[in-house]
Write an enzyme that holds these catalytic residues in place. Structure first.
Site, PDB file in Angstrom:
ATOM      1  N   HIS A 229      33.410  45.085  40.384  1.00 10.63           N
ATOM      2  CA  HIS A 229      33.699  46.509  40.193  1.00 10.63           C
ATOM      3  C   HIS A 229      34.644  46.968  41.280  1.00 10.63           C
ATOM      4  CE1 HIS A 229      33.104  50.816  39.573  1.00 10.63           C
ATOM      5  NE2 HIS A 229      32.739  50.459  38.355  1.00 10.63           N
TER       6      HIS A 229
ATOM      7  N   ASP B 191      27.930  46.530  32.264  1.00 13.13           N
ATOM      8  CA  ASP B 191      28.159  45.860  30.984  1.00 13.13           C
ATOM      9  C   ASP B 191      27.391  44.555  30.840  1.00 13.13           C
ATOM     10  OD1 ASP B 191      29.897  47.804  29.945  1.00 13.13           O
ATOM     11  OD2 ASP B 191      31.525  47.026  31.182  1.00 13.13           O
TER      12      ASP B 191
ATOM     13  N   ARG C 219      52.089  63.643  37.866  1.00 13.84           N
ATOM     14  CA  ARG C 219      53.435  63.075  37.908  1.00 13.84           C
ATOM     15  C   ARG C 219      53.607  62.375  39.244  1.00 13.84           C
ATOM     16  NH1 ARG C 219      57.839  60.370  38.666  1.00 13.84           N
ATOM     17  NH2 ARG C 219      59.590  60.910  37.294  1.00 13.84           N
TER      18      ARG C 219
ATOM     19  N   HIS D  90      37.685  46.966  31.279  1.00  9.73           N
ATOM     20  CA  HIS D  90      36.948  48.250  31.303  1.00  9.73           C
ATOM     21  C   HIS D  90      35.804  48.122  30.283  1.00  9.73           C
ATOM     22  CE1 HIS D  90      36.284  52.427  32.008  1.00  9.73           C
ATOM     23  NE2 HIS D  90      37.377  52.970  31.477  1.00  9.73           N
TER      24      HIS D  90
ATOM     25  N   PHE E 188      31.043  41.253  35.482  1.00 10.14           N
ATOM     26  CA  PHE E 188      30.834  41.134  36.939  1.00 10.14           C
ATOM     27  C   PHE E 188      31.993  41.791  37.683  1.00 10.14           C
ATOM     28  CE2 PHE E 188      28.019  37.991  35.327  1.00 10.14           C
ATOM     29  CZ  PHE E 188      26.964  37.984  36.228  1.00 10.14           C
TER      30      PHE E 188
HETATM   31  N1  CMC Z   1      35.082  37.197  37.892  1.00  7.32           N
HETATM   32  C1  CMC Z   1      35.652  36.403  38.807  1.00  7.32           C
HETATM   33  N2  CMC Z   1      36.269  36.859  39.905  1.00  7.32           N
HETATM   34  C2  CMC Z   1      36.334  38.195  40.070  1.00  7.32           C
HETATM   35  C3  CMC Z   1      35.767  39.087  39.158  1.00  7.32           C
HETATM   36  C4  CMC Z   1      35.114  38.537  38.038  1.00  7.32           C
HETATM   37  N3  CMC Z   1      34.548  39.327  37.138  1.00  7.32           N
HETATM   38  N4  CMC Z   1      35.966  40.350  39.571  1.00  7.32           N
HETATM   39  C5  CMC Z   1      36.641  40.259  40.719  1.00  7.32           C
HETATM   40  N5  CMC Z   1      36.860  38.966  41.012  1.00  7.32           N
HETATM   41  C6  CMC Z   1      37.564  38.462  42.184  1.00  7.32           C
HETATM   42  C7  CMC Z   1      39.059  38.670  42.007  1.00  7.32           C
HETATM   43  O1  CMC Z   1      39.662  37.580  41.333  1.00  7.32           O
HETATM   44  C8  CMC Z   1      39.487  38.804  43.444  1.00  7.32           C
HETATM   45  O2  CMC Z   1      39.543  37.528  44.013  1.00  7.32           O
HETATM   46  P1  CMC Z   1      40.725  37.133  45.046  1.00  7.32           P
HETATM   47  O3  CMC Z   1      40.564  38.111  46.187  1.00  7.32           O
HETATM   48  O4  CMC Z   1      40.413  35.730  45.370  1.00  7.32           O
HETATM   49  O5  CMC Z   1      41.987  37.320  44.280  1.00  7.32           O
HETATM   50  C9  CMC Z   1      38.341  39.545  44.103  1.00  7.32           C
HETATM   51  O6  CMC Z   1      37.188  39.251  43.307  1.00  7.32           O
HETATM   52  C10 CMC Z   1      38.518  41.058  44.169  1.00  7.32           C
HETATM   53  O7  CMC Z   1      38.638  41.555  42.878  1.00  7.32           O
HETATM   54  P2  CMC Z   1      39.766  42.539  42.392  1.00  7.32           P
HETATM   55  O8  CMC Z   1      40.532  41.898  41.253  1.00  7.32           O
HETATM   56  O9  CMC Z   1      40.540  43.072  43.545  1.00  7.32           O
HETATM   57  O10 CMC Z   1      38.909  43.697  41.799  1.00  7.32           O
HETATM   58  P3  CMC Z   1      39.478  44.971  41.106  1.00  7.32           P
HETATM   59  O11 CMC Z   1      38.870  46.122  41.781  1.00  7.32           O
HETATM   60  O12 CMC Z   1      40.956  44.973  41.002  1.00  7.32           O
HETATM   61  O13 CMC Z   1      38.923  44.817  39.612  1.00  7.32           O
HETATM   62  C11 CMC Z   1      37.357  44.702  37.862  1.00  7.32           C
HETATM   63  C12 CMC Z   1      37.680  45.306  39.218  1.00  7.32           C
HETATM   64  C13 CMC Z   1      36.133  45.377  37.306  1.00  7.32           C
HETATM   65  C14 CMC Z   1      38.530  44.947  36.885  1.00  7.32           C
HETATM   66  C15 CMC Z   1      37.122  43.182  38.022  1.00  7.32           C
HETATM   67  O14 CMC Z   1      36.005  42.974  38.832  1.00  7.32           O
HETATM   68  C16 CMC Z   1      36.962  42.478  36.694  1.00  7.32           C
HETATM   69  O15 CMC Z   1      37.964  42.089  36.070  1.00  7.32           O
HETATM   70  N6  CMC Z   1      35.698  42.299  36.207  1.00  7.32           N
HETATM   71  C17 CMC Z   1      35.471  41.708  34.898  1.00  7.32           C
HETATM   72  C18 CMC Z   1      35.629  42.764  33.804  1.00  7.32           C
HETATM   73  C19 CMC Z   1      34.475  43.731  33.800  1.00  7.32           C
HETATM   74  O16 CMC Z   1      33.326  43.350  33.840  1.00  7.32           O
HETATM   75  N7  CMC Z   1      34.799  45.038  33.698  1.00  7.32           N
HETATM   76  C20 CMC Z   1      33.791  46.113  33.616  1.00  7.32           C
HETATM   77  C21 CMC Z   1      33.933  47.038  34.789  1.00  7.32           C
HETATM   78  S1  CMC Z   1      32.561  48.166  35.060  1.00  7.32           S
HETATM   79  C22 CMC Z   1      32.202  49.103  33.663  1.00  7.32           C
HETATM   80  C23 CMC Z   1      33.310  49.363  32.744  1.00  7.32           C
HETATM   81  O17 CMC Z   1      34.365  49.866  33.083  1.00  7.32           O
HETATM   82  O18 CMC Z   1      33.079  49.025  31.562  1.00  7.32           O
END
Ligand code: CMC
Length: 367
Positions: free
Chosen positions: A257, A308, A352, A218, A255
């Site tokens: 979202h 970010d 809940r 986050h 990267f």
């Molecule tokens: N780097 C590499 N691979 C990624 C990334 C990343 N940053 N984000 C998503 N993926 C891949 C992920 O591994 C998955 O691959 P597979 O289908 O092969 O397993 C696919 O893309 C789909 O991603 P997901 O994990 O289902 O995405 P999510 O919606 O659960 O998570 C997220 C969203 C933001 C937590 C994630 O993209 C992430 O961890 N990003 C890096 C941390 C980040 O930059 N967070 C800031 C978010 S925006 C502003 C804020 O809140 O501050």
């Protein structure tokens, strides 16, 4: 009971809100962030998020005056900041300070709509004071008193450095705060709404939200994103670094979202601003490194940058210490969190949900 289960609550509608939406780009109370970033200030956008309408000239002046009057922190809290080990991350210190502020807030236990608006204004005014004071104390300097004539971002830079910042620096920080101010049902906002749904109080909800924002998935991502860039080193090393990171299946911080699969509109706005600040501050090499990483993330993984990614560079170019990046997110987001707490309490039902049980079937104690 419905059998629907969505890991990470993906796609689940968990409540109603009139504050912002990500449905058609990002809008705060109906206004597109592109327009707010171009034509409003952080203080005006904060007022909009909190009160529902943009302020008139008079309302904006009165809001500024109230923020100026509240930009002080009890000396006991400043003493506590002095005593916390210098190694403690500023996010942790800010989380503790938010909780401590409740003990000096005369309306801490008043959960009425009007009292929560007043408490929000006080938190909005005091968080920059706390972050700047803590940074100065941990580096052996005395805190600098707030200047009530300055806007919130100008005041923050003044209290941090003891020097009047340039207009360009203030404008860049101001836009980043507008873009960080509010974002629908993200994890920290949802945490704040869950906490207050038990009829707990605003300070508890904001303290929990700060703890939630801290995580690298986050808000903590803005600090991790700069670590990535500094680790890569130079544009020449970027390609090999990204290939190695993807081979290890590392997450690239800044990267991806949950909602914006084709691009985060906040990142688009901030990228333009960040490039301009990079050119003025001689940081083109880091911009070039960032551009290579961005293109590879898109071409290989269809991963767009989120807010970010450019924000980490912008804050670095503005000379801000990395440890303050996520606390700056808090300084901006406290209005979004508080608006959600107030909205939740105006029409409350305790949160809940149910869990899908995966443990053992009912069994007897061995005797
Ligand atoms: N780097 C590499 N691979 C990624 C990334 C990343 N940053 N984000 C998503 N993926 C891949 C992920 O591994 C998955 O691959 P597979 O289908 O092969 O397993 C696919 O893309 C789909 O991603 P997901 O994990 O289902 O995405 P999510 O919606 O659960 O998570 C997220 C969203 C933001 C937590 C994630 O993209 C992430 O961890 N990003 C890096 C941390 C980040 O930059 N967070 C800031 C978010 S925006 C502003 C804020 O809140 O501050």
């Amino acid at each position: 009971m419905s059998e629907t289960y969505s890991p990470g609550l993906e796609g689940v509608i968990a409540g109603e809100t009139a504050i912002s939406t990500v449905e058609t780009g990002l809008t705060y109370r109906g206004y597109a962030i592109e327009e707010l970033a171009e034509h409003s200030t952080y203080e005006e956008s904060a007022y909009l998020v909190l009160y529902g309408e943009l302020p008139t000239v008079q309302q904006a002046a009165e809001f500024r005056a109230r923020l100026g009057a509240a930009a002080n922190v009890p000396p006991e809290i400043i003493e506590t900041l002095r005593k916390i080990p210098a190694s403690a991350p500023t996010m942790d210190v800010l989380r503790s300070a938010c909780s401590l502020l409740a003990h000096w807030d005369p309306e801490a236990a008043d959960n009425s709509h009007a009292a929560n608006v007043r408490k929000t204004e006080r938190l909005l005014a005091k968080f920059p004071v706390i972050v700047a004071a803590r940074q100065r104390l941990r580096s052996g300097q005395d805190p600098v008193a707030a200047d009530s004539k300055l806007t919130l971002p100008a005041n923050f830079l003044w209290m941090l450095r003891g020097e009047k910042p340039s207009e360009r620096q203030v404008k860049a920080l101001d836009v980043s705060l507008i873009l960080y101010a509010e974002h629908e049902f993200n994890a920290s906002t949802f945490a704040a709404r869950c906490i207050c749904s038990t009829l707990s109080d605003l300070h508890s909800a904001i303290t929990g939200a700060i703890g939630t924002l801290k995580g690298p998935l986050h808000g903590g991502a803005n600090e991790r994103a700069l670590e990535v860039l500094l680790a890569v080193g130079s544009p020449q090393q970027a390609e090999a670094w990204v290939n190695a990171a993807f081979a290890r299946k590392d997450k690239l911080m800044g990267f991806g979202h949950r909602v914006y699969k084709h691009g985060d509109p906040r990142a688009v706005i901030l990228k333009r601003l960040t490039s301009a600040v990079a050119a003025e501050t001689g940081n083109q090499a880091l911009e070039q490194t960032a551009e290579i990483i961005e293109q590879m993330a898109w071409s290989q993984k269809k991963l767009p940058p989120n807010v970010d990614w450019p924000c980490a560079r912008l804050y670095h170019y503005l000379g801000l210490p990395m440890d303050l990046f996520t606390p700056l997110f808090v300084i901006a987001r406290v209005v979004g969190w508080s608006a959600h707490v107030i909205e939740q309490l105006d029409n409350n039902r305790i949160m809940r949900p149910r869990a899908l049980y995966t443990g053992p079937a009912v069994r007897k104690l061995p005797r």
